[in-house]
Design a protein around this motif. Structure first.
Motif, PDB file in Angstrom:
ATOM      1  N   ARG A 320      74.234  36.709  68.768  1.00  0.00           N
ATOM      2  CA  ARG A 320      73.579  37.537  67.747  1.00  0.00           C
ATOM      3  C   ARG A 320      73.824  39.017  67.999  1.00  0.00           C
ATOM      4  O   ARG A 320      73.976  39.799  67.053  1.00  0.00           O
ATOM      5  CB  ARG A 320      72.084  37.247  67.736  1.00  0.00           C
ATOM      6  N   ILE A 321      73.831  39.435  69.259  1.00  0.00           N
ATOM      7  CA  ILE A 321      74.094  40.838  69.573  1.00  0.00           C
ATOM      8  C   ILE A 321      75.464  41.244  69.037  1.00  0.00           C
ATOM      9  O   ILE A 321      75.627  42.320  68.453  1.00  0.00           O
ATOM     10  CB  ILE A 321      74.000  41.074  71.090  1.00  0.00           C
ATOM     11  N   ALA A 322      76.454  40.371  69.228  1.00  0.00           N
ATOM     12  CA  ALA A 322      77.793  40.672  68.718  1.00  0.00           C
ATOM     13  C   ALA A 322      77.842  40.584  67.198  1.00  0.00           C
ATOM     14  O   ALA A 322      78.459  41.428  66.528  1.00  0.00           O
ATOM     15  CB  ALA A 322      78.807  39.722  69.346  1.00  0.00           C
ATOM     16  N   ASP A 323      77.174  39.584  66.623  1.00  0.00           N
ATOM     17  CA  ASP A 323      77.214  39.374  65.175  1.00  0.00           C
ATOM     18  C   ASP A 323      76.531  40.516  64.415  1.00  0.00           C
ATOM     19  O   ASP A 323      76.852  40.769  63.251  1.00  0.00           O
ATOM     20  CB  ASP A 323      76.533  38.053  64.829  1.00  0.00           C
ATOM     21  N   TYR A 324      75.607  41.191  65.073  1.00  0.00           N
ATOM     22  CA  TYR A 324      74.916  42.348  64.486  1.00  0.00           C
ATOM     23  C   TYR A 324      75.915  43.400  64.017  1.00  0.00           C
ATOM     24  O   TYR A 324      75.643  44.155  63.083  1.00  0.00           O
ATOM     25  CB  TYR A 324      73.991  42.907  65.559  1.00  0.00           C
ATOM     26  N   TRP A 325      77.085  43.452  64.677  1.00  0.00           N
ATOM     27  CA  TRP A 325      78.083  44.485  64.372  1.00  0.00           C
ATOM     28  C   TRP A 325      79.239  43.949  63.541  1.00  0.00           C
ATOM     29  O   TRP A 325      80.289  44.594  63.469  1.00  0.00           O
ATOM     30  CB  TRP A 325      78.618  45.088  65.675  1.00  0.00           C
ATOM     31  N   ARG A 326      79.066  42.789  62.904  1.00  0.00           N
ATOM     32  CA  ARG A 326      80.142  42.266  62.061  1.00  0.00           C
ATOM     33  C   ARG A 326      80.464  43.281  60.965  1.00  0.00           C
ATOM     34  O   ARG A 326      79.590  44.009  60.468  1.00  0.00           O
ATOM     35  CB  ARG A 326      79.770  40.909  61.473  1.00  0.00           C
ATOM     36  N   LEU A 327      81.737  43.334  60.561  1.00  0.00           N
ATOM     37  CA  LEU A 327      82.187  44.380  59.639  1.00  0.00           C
ATOM     38  C   LEU A 327      81.896  44.062  58.178  1.00  0.00           C
ATOM     39  O   LEU A 327      81.741  44.981  57.370  1.00  0.00           O
ATOM     40  CB  LEU A 327      83.697  44.620  59.826  1.00  0.00           C
ATOM     41  N   VAL A 328      81.839  42.785  57.809  1.00  0.00           N
ATOM     42  CA  VAL A 328      81.581  42.426  56.408  1.00  0.00           C
ATOM     43  C   VAL A 328      80.437  41.419  56.355  1.00  0.00           C
ATOM     44  O   VAL A 328      80.255  40.620  57.283  1.00  0.00           O
ATOM     45  CB  VAL A 328      82.840  41.832  55.731  1.00  0.00           C
ATOM     46  N   PRO A 329      79.672  41.416  55.288  1.00  0.00           N
ATOM     47  CA  PRO A 329      78.577  40.441  55.162  1.00  0.00           C
ATOM     48  C   PRO A 329      79.112  39.051  54.884  1.00  0.00           C
ATOM     49  O   PRO A 329      80.254  38.882  54.438  1.00  0.00           O
ATOM     50  CB  PRO A 329      77.773  40.982  53.966  1.00  0.00           C
ATOM     51  N   ARG A 330      78.277  38.062  55.153  1.00  0.00           N
ATOM     52  CA  ARG A 330      78.659  36.689  54.838  1.00  0.00           C
ATOM     53  C   ARG A 330      78.546  36.454  53.333  1.00  0.00           C
ATOM     54  O   ARG A 330      77.766  37.120  52.650  1.00  0.00           O
ATOM     55  CB  ARG A 330      77.750  35.711  55.582  1.00  0.00           C
ATOM     56  N   PRO A 331      79.312  35.515  52.812  1.00  0.00           N
ATOM     57  CA  PRO A 331      79.214  35.222  51.369  1.00  0.00           C
ATOM     58  C   PRO A 331      77.809  34.751  51.001  1.00  0.00           C
ATOM     59  O   PRO A 331      77.275  33.830  51.602  1.00  0.00           O
ATOM     60  CB  PRO A 331      80.247  34.096  51.180  1.00  0.00           C
ATOM     61  N   ARG A 332      77.224  35.430  50.052  1.00  0.00           N
ATOM     62  CA  ARG A 332      75.886  35.097  49.586  1.00  0.00           C
ATOM     63  C   ARG A 332      75.796  35.420  48.083  1.00  0.00           C
ATOM     64  O   ARG A 332      76.709  36.035  47.511  1.00  0.00           O
ATOM     65  CB  ARG A 332      74.814  35.922  50.332  1.00  0.00           C
TER      66      ARG A 332
END
Length: 429
Positions: A320-332
């Motif tokens: 989760r710490i790494a995913d916090y900095w993902r560059l694009v949002p997930r498809p929603r």
């Protein structure tokens, strides 16, 4: 904090900063007018998280209630402030947009005050220019959500702490404690920073004058506890239970994302996954009518699950710490098209986040103010990772990431210029 340049040289910088702040305010208002949330208008307000409902209650009855019943569904900071604005300007989208735009712009003012002290005028103004038109800041200024207030109070906390450490005056530490309490009353996620990171970093910075540091730390905590204590005491009187934050499903969210993959959180697939999983804890908790008891039940079950497999939880928090900095949002199913959001994210966060981490590496500690920024950014990252991860929740730290990104870009440019061969102009004979 002291100015990073002589006062006589600051007037052009201040005028440019004021112009950028005016641009920021205008951009938020224009965006909000041109793109109001679906369901707003004609006296109506989109209210996905009940903040407008609670604010309306406060403006009419001076209480936080839902359907006439006292509520701790949300932390009180934002609905109380929004309720006061409703009282002055009337309940409507215009009042909401005015408040959020003002809060978002005030956040950038406090951010600029700190950033020029850390990196100087050029980086501070460059980052302020980016923040003025950063799309998520504009978007959340138009929503009936607390994100703009979180952005504001996050910046004010860092500024007040840096100013207090720089001056060493008790009154400044009292103000910093009040700012921390106001932030905690807006979002409980700020509490680990205010109650853990701040005291530890404060003792480190005052280690050579420990007695004085302990006194100033006590002043900070006195200001914090005096203001923040009003909320749990109110909840104890009304609900006969200690509710430090809110009853807005923190316990159930904590448990649910221990068993449900975060990637499908909030989607149709999550409901299908829950149906296949048939988790007895989720089923049992859903039958508990009292919201305080329900959240306490889910929190206890989540702790039991973590204790049964602690290393899996450690891995999950790290992810989760790494995913916090993902560059694009997930498809929603977003308000705007996912394709548009993806490209906007790539054109903004796509360079901001990588350059920000590079800027942090190049900057180092840079004294007290930078340490407060690091502590704030990573404490929020870690605090959210204990429960869930989503891009929306990194909004309060993005101004500081933009600062590190612009500083990092400037540093790279300086290094590149030094390596460029000198070009000699031909001379006339």
């Amino acid at each position: 904090m002291r100015d990073s340049k002589p006062t006589s040289l600051l007037f052009p910088e201040r005028r440019l900063a004021a112009a950028l702040l005016a641009l920021a305010l205008a951009a938020r208002v224009v965006y909000g007018v041109c793109s109001p949330p679906p369901g707003s208008g004609g006296g109506r307000l989109a209210d996905p998280d009940s903040y407008a409902t609670l604010a309306d209650s406060f403006s009419r009855t001076w209480t936080l209630s839902e359907d006439g019943v006292p509520s701790a569904h949300r932390e009180p900071g934002y609905p109380v402030l929004l309720g006061l604005v409703f009282l002055l300007l009337g309940r409507g989208y215009g009042a909401l947009l005015f408040l959020n735009s003002l809060l978002s712009t005030l956040a950038l003012w406090a951010f600029w005050k700190v950033s020029r002290h850390v990196f100087g005028s050029r980086a501070a103004l460059a980052s302020l220019a980016v923040c003025a038109v950063y799309p998520p800041f504009l978007y959340y200024a138009a929503q009936s959500l607390r994100e703009s207030m979180m952005l504001c109070l996050g910046s004010l906390m860092v500024w007040s702490l840096a100013a207090a450490q720089d001056s060493g005056r008790p009154a400044r530490f009292l103000a910093a404690g009040l700012a921390g309490a106001a932030a905690g009353l807006t979002a409980t996620v700020f509490l680990p920073f205010s109650l853990c990171c701040v005291p530890l970093l404060h003792l480190y910075l005052w280690r050579s004058r420990l007695r004085r540091g302990l006194l100033l730390g006590a002043v900070y905590l006195a200001g914090f506890l005096t203001l923040y204590g009003i909320w749990p005491l109110r909840n104890l009187r009304l609900f006969d239970a200690w509710i430090l934050g809110s009853t807005a499903s923190t316990g159930s969210t904590f448990y649910e994302y221990l068993v449900v993959p975060q990637e499908i959180g909030g989607t149709k697939e999550q409901g299908e996954y829950d149906a296949r999983l048939r988790d007895p804890v989720i089923a049992q908790g859903g039958r508990i009518q009292n919201v305080v008891d329900r959240e306490r039940f889910f929190f206890g079950k989540a702790v039991e699950r973590v204790r049964s497999d602690p290393w899996r939880y450690v891995w999950l928090v790290g992810w989760r710490i790494a995913d916090y900095w993902r560059l694009v949002p997930r498809p929603r199913a977003y308000e705007h098209s996912y394709g548009l959001l993806k490209w906007v994210s790539l054109l903004t966060d796509g360079w901001i986040i990588p350059l920000a981490f590079l800027g942090m590496a190049l900057a180092g500690a840079r004294g007290g103010p930078a340490l407060w920024i690091y502590a704030f950014v990573f404490s929020l990252n870690f605090s959210y990772a204990l429960v869930l991860t989503t891009i929306r929740y990194r909004l309060p730290v993005m101004a500081w990431m933009i600062l590190f990104a612009t500083a990092g870009a400037g540093r790279l440019w300086e290094l590149a210029r030094r390596r460029m061969p000198a070009v000699r102009m031909p001379t006339a004979r």
